[in-house]
Design an enzyme around this catalytic site. Structure first.
Site, PDB file in Angstrom:
ATOM      1  CD1 TRP A 144      63.747  28.773  48.329  1.00 50.16           C
ATOM      2  CD2 TRP A 144      64.808  27.896  50.091  1.00 50.16           C
ATOM      3  NE1 TRP A 144      63.947  29.854  49.187  1.00 50.16           N
ATOM      4  CE2 TRP A 144      64.509  29.234  50.520  1.00 50.16           C
ATOM      5  CE3 TRP A 144      65.279  27.248  51.070  1.00 50.16           C
ATOM      6  CZ2 TRP A 144      64.499  30.071  51.588  1.00 50.16           C
ATOM      7  CZ3 TRP A 144      65.581  27.917  52.192  1.00 50.16           C
ATOM      8  CH2 TRP A 144      65.435  29.197  52.572  1.00 50.16           C
ATOM      9  CD  GLU A 164      55.303  36.685  53.838  1.00 50.99           C
ATOM     10  OE1 GLU A 164      55.710  35.452  54.276  1.00 50.99           O
ATOM     11  OE2 GLU A 164      54.043  36.826  53.877  1.00 50.99           O
ATOM     12  CG  HIS A 205      58.518  54.119  74.329  1.00 52.18           C
ATOM     13  ND1 HIS A 205      58.349  55.093  75.406  1.00 52.18           N
ATOM     14  CD2 HIS A 205      57.042  54.001  74.295  1.00 52.18           C
ATOM     15  CE1 HIS A 205      57.551  55.192  76.038  1.00 52.18           C
ATOM     16  NE2 HIS A 205      56.640  54.320  75.453  1.00 52.18           N
ATOM     17  CG  ASN A 250      62.331  18.327  49.229  1.00 56.10           C
ATOM     18  OD1 ASN A 250      62.893  18.873  48.268  1.00 56.10           O
ATOM     19  ND2 ASN A 250      60.937  18.162  49.123  1.00 56.10           N
ATOM     20  N   GLY A 251      65.335  18.623  52.356  1.00 46.88           N
ATOM     21  CA  GLY A 251      66.026  18.328  53.803  1.00 46.88           C
ATOM     22  C   GLY A 251      67.294  18.692  53.786  1.00 46.88           C
ATOM     23  CB  CYS A 278      61.345  23.600  47.585  1.00 46.65           C
ATOM     24  SG  CYS A 278      60.189  24.357  48.658  1.00 46.65           S
ATOM     25  NE  ARG A 317      56.916  21.904  48.733  1.00 44.26           N
ATOM     26  CZ  ARG A 317      56.361  21.320  49.734  1.00 44.26           C
ATOM     27  NH1 ARG A 317      54.971  21.109  49.877  1.00 44.26           N
ATOM     28  NH2 ARG A 317      57.303  20.988  50.638  1.00 44.26           N
ATOM     29  CE  LYS A 327      50.496  37.085  54.459  1.00 41.36           C
ATOM     30  NZ  LYS A 327      51.661  36.950  55.393  1.00 41.36           N
ATOM     31  CE  LYS A 358      51.402  28.246  51.654  1.00 40.29           C
ATOM     32  NZ  LYS A 358      50.923  29.455  52.125  1.00 40.29           N
ATOM     33  CD  GLU A 407      50.069  37.976  58.619  1.00 44.28           C
ATOM     34  OE1 GLU A 407      49.798  37.223  57.332  1.00 44.28           O
ATOM     35  OE2 GLU A 407      51.138  37.733  59.252  1.00 44.28           O
TER      36      GLU A 407
END
Length: 623
Positions: A75, A503, A519, A101-102, A2, A27, A500, A618, A496
Site C-alpha cells: 500500500w 469507504e 446551523h 511494512n512500516g 501492507c 488489508r 461506510k 485494513k 458511521e
C-alpha cells in the site's frame, strides 16, 4: 505496508506465497511481489503493479524455483504504485531481498549516505534503504567475524542489527540472503509479524489469520526481536536480552473462518455474522447475581476502578465512532465523565489528564499506528491503559495494561462492520460495569442485562430488511451526495453510516447531529441529496421528527430508519426501513445494520470492490 508472507520448508515456496498474499488482500494494496532463493544461490524476484491476479499470471509464465521465499502486498507510502516501487527490493549486488511494512522516517539522510558510497537506487521507496544497508552490513560483518566462530543464525542476526542500528521508524521485515539459501530472517519494530510452526517447515505472515489451515502453532514476534527461520529451526533474539526461547501459542482459527463461505464477498458475510458476534462479545460476561458485567481482563481491582473519575477513549475511523457511542452510554449509565480523542491527534496534544483517568485504546486490528502511538504516550505519562481490540496477540493488546477482546473472529472486509457492533457491545458492558460500581441500581442492572440478552435476536430480525434495502439502493445509487442525521445515542450511528458509504461506494456523505443541520449544512439540501435519518424512540423522537420535517420542507428526499410500529415517520418520510425496538442505549447497534447494508448494495450497484476499496488499508500501520 501492507502484507508480508514467507515460507521455508520442503515444499515449493510459490504455492504458499500466492495463497498467503490472497488471504492478505483484504488489508488493501496496490502492487505485489515475491522472491525465492534457489538451491544454487540465486535470488529470483517477480513483481507487478496492480492486483495479485497479475502476479499469478506472471508466475504462470515464469515460475519461482526453490522452497524458501517471501512475498508482499504494498500500500503505497513512498513512491507511486508502479512495478519499480513494488516489493521485494534488492540490496547491493543483489545479495539480499527485502519486504517491509512500516515507515523509515530518516530514509532521506540514509539514502544520501548510501548514494555517496556508490549504491544505486532503483525505486522511490524507503524500503530500498534497508536493502542496501543490509548489503553493506553483510560485508562489514564478514570482515569482523572472519576469524571468530559463530553460527549462521548468530551471524545473520548480527548483520540485521548492524543494518538497522541507524534506522528510525517502524518496520516488519522479512529478508532473504543470497549466500544463505536455507533461511529467512525477520525483524520487528512496531509492525506485526508472526511465525507459524509446522512439521519441517515454517510460515511467516504479518497476520496470523492468513496462516489458518496451514498451522495452529504461532509465535508472535515482539518489538526489537530478530528471528532466523529455517525449515526445522527457529532462532529468536532480543536486542537487550540476547537469545530467547519463543513462546508458541495456539491459533484459534480454522481455514473456514477466512473464506467467504458461499457469500459473494466478505463484507456481506460479516454483516450477516453480527447476530453471532454480538452474542460472542457478551458471552460469559453477564452476571445475573451481581446485575453487572464480568470483565476480568481489566486487570484492576474494583477498589482501584472506583477511584477512577474520568475515562479517555481513543481510536481512529470506525473505532472513533464506537468511542463516541461509548461516551454517550457510559455517561448515561455510569455518570462517569468521558472524553473521546482522535488517536492521531492525542499523541501530539498535551491535554491535562489527572491521575484518576483511565485510558482505553480502541482498535479492531490492535495494530493501528496512530492508536498505538497514543497508547504509548499515555503509558509514558503514567496513566493506566486498557485496550478494546479484536486480534489476540496484537501489539496494542500486548502493550496495554489490560483490556477486553471483542471475539468477533477475523474481519476480512476493509470497511469494518461486525467489529464496530462488537465494540459497541463491549462499551455497553463497560457502561454497565462502571454503573454498578457507582450508582446504578440492581434493578437497572438486571434491565440492561435482559436487554443485552435480547440483542442478538433483534440483530437477526434486522437482517431481514436486506431485500428492502437492496431496492432502496437501486433507487438512490446514482446520487452523488448523502446526509446522515441522528441525535443523542444515534449521532455516532449517523457518522458511521456516512463513513461506510464513503469507504466502499466513493459517494460523498456526511454525518451530523440532526439539530445541527439548521446551523449551516441545510444549505446542501436539494432534491438530489438524500438525507438518511436515524429515528429513536422516547423523549428525543419529537425533536428528530421536527428536524426531518425541516428537510422535507426544502424538497430533500428522506430515508428513515425507524421502529417497526412507527407510523408517524412512515407518513412523512419518502422511504422507511423498519427495525426492531430494543433498549434506548442499545438501539444504535441495531440501527447501524441497515446503514451497512445500504452502503453495501449501493457500492455493488456502482461496480465497486466492497472488500478492497481503493486507497484504503485494513490495518493502518503508518501514521
Amino acid at each position: 505496508m501492507c502484507g508480508i508472507v514467507g515460507y521455508v520448508g520442503g515444499q515449493p515456496a510459490q504455492e504458499f506465497l500466492l495463497e498467503g498474499l490472497r488471504r492478505l488482500e483484504y488489508r488493501g494494496y496496490d502492487s505485489a511481489g515475491v522472491a525465492a532463493l534457489t538451491p544454487d544461490r540465486r535470488l529470483q524476484v517477480r513483481r507487478v503493479a496492480g492486483r495479485i491476479e497479475r502476479l499469478e499470471a506472471l508466475l504462470a509464465e515464469s515460475p519461482l524455483e526453490g522452497s524458501v521465499g517471501i512475498g508482499h502486498t504494498r500500500w503505497a507510502t513512498h513512491g507511486a504504485a508502479v512495478e519499480e516501487n513494488a516489493h521485494p527490493h534488492l540490496g547491493g549486488n543483489d545479495v539480499v531481498a527485502v519486504v517491509h511494512n512500516g515507515v523509515i522516517e530518516n530514509f532521506h539522510e540514509l539514502r544520501a549516505e548510501l548514494e555517496a558510497e556508490g549504491y544505486l537506487f532503483r525505486s522511490e521507496t524507503d524500503t530500498e534503504v534497508v536493502a542496501h544497508r543490509l548489503a553493506a552490513a553483510l560485508e562489514q560483518q564478514r570482515d569482523e567475524w572472519r576469524h571468530r566462530r559463530y553460527t549462521t543464525a548468530e551471524f545473520l542476526t548480527a548483520v540485521v542489527r548492524r543494518a538497522l542500528s541507524a534506522v528510525r521508524g517502524t518496520y516488519g521485515l522479512a529478508m532473504l540472503f543470497r549466500d544463505f539459501p536455507d533461511a529467512i530472517v525477520v525483524a520487528r519494530l512496531g509492525s506485526p509479524l508472526v511465525i507459524g510452526v509446522g512439521d519441517g517447515e515454517h510460515f511467516i505472515s504479518s497476520d496470523a489469520a492468513s496462516l489458518a489451515g496451514y498451522t495452529d502453532q504461532i509465535v508472535y514476534l515482539a518489538d526489537h526481536q530478530v528471528a532466523v527461520v529455517t525449515a526445522d529451526r527457529l532462532h529468536v533474539s532480543h536486542r537487550e536480552l540476547g537469545r530467547i526461547q519463543p513462546s508458541v501459542e495456539r491459533l484459534e482459527l480454522t481455514g473456514n473462518q477466512v473464506h467467504a463461505d458461499g457469500f459473494p464477498n466478505f463484507m456481506l458475510k460479516e454483516i450477516y455474522e453480527q447476530a453471532e458476534t454480538v452474542a460472542n462479545a457478551m458471552r460469559g460476561r453477564l452476571s445475573d447475581e451481581e446485575a453487572t458485567a464480568v470483565l476480568g481482563g481489566l486487570n484492576l481491582r474494583p477498589q482501584q476502578l472506583r477511584q477512577i473519575n474520568r475515562l479517555l477513549l481513543t481510536g481512529c475511523g470506525t473505532s472513533w465512532h464506537a468511542a463516541l457511542y461509548g461516551e454517550y452510554v457510559i455517561e448515561e449509565l455510569a455518570r462517569l465523565p468521558v472524553e473521546v480523542e482522535y488517536a492521531s491527534e492525542l499523541r501530539y496534544r498535551n491535554p491535562p489528564i489527572d491521575s484518576h483517568t483511565l485510558v482505553f485504546a480502541i482498535s479492531q486490528s490492535g495494530e493501528t499506528a496512530d492508536t498505538l502511538a497514543a497508547l504509548r504516550e499515555m503509558k509514558r505519562k503514567g496513566h493506566p491503559t486498557l485496550a478494546i481490540c479484536n486480534v489476540v496477540g496484537s501489539t496494542i493488546a500486548q502493550e496495554a495494561d489490560g483490556g477486553v477482546y471483542l471475539h468477533a473472529g477475523p474481519e476480512i472486509g476493509v470497511a469494518s462492520t461486525k467489529a464496530y457492533t462488537a465494540q459497541c457491545v463491549v462499551l455497553a458492558l463497560l457502561a454497565l460495569y462502571f454503573g454498578r460500581l457507582r450508582h446504578l441500581s440492581y434493578e437497572a442492572g438486571r434491565r440492561i442485562i435482559d436487554a443485552l440478552r435480547h440483542l442478538p435476536e433483534a440483530v437477526r430480525r434486522t437482517l431481514l430488511v436486506d431485500d428492502q434495502v437492496r431496492s432502496l439502493a437501486e433507487k438512490y445509487y446514482t446520487r452523488q451526495n448523502f446526509l446522515y442525521l441522528g441525535r443523542h445515542y444515534n449521532f455516532p450511528t449517523a457518522l458511521e453510516g456516512a463513513l461506510k458509504l464513503k469507504e466502499i461506494s466513493y459517494i460523498h456523505a456526511e454525518g451530523y447531529p440532526a439539530a445541527e443541520m439548521k446551523h449551516g449544512p441545510i444549505a446542501l439540501v436539494d432534491e438530489h441529496t438524500p438525507s438518511v435519518f436515524i429515528m429513536p424512540r422516547g423523549w428525543i423522537y419529537e425533536k428528530v421528527l421536527s428536524n426531518l420535517l425541516e428537510i422535507k420542507a426544502r424538497g430533500g428526499p428522506v430515508i428513515a430508519v425507524c421502529l417497526e410500529n412507527d407510523e408517524r415517520t412512515a407518513d412523512v418520510a419518502d422511504d422507511v426501513i423498519r427495525v426492531p425496538e430494543v433498549d434506548d442505549c442499545l438501539q444504535p447497534i441495531v440501527n447501524v445494520i441497515p446503514l451497512q447494508l445500504l452502503a453495501y448494495h449501493i457500492a455493488i450497484l456502482r461496480g465497486c470492490d466492497v472488500d478492497k476499496p481503493r486507497n484504503l488499508a485494513k490495518s493502518v500501520t503508518v501514521e
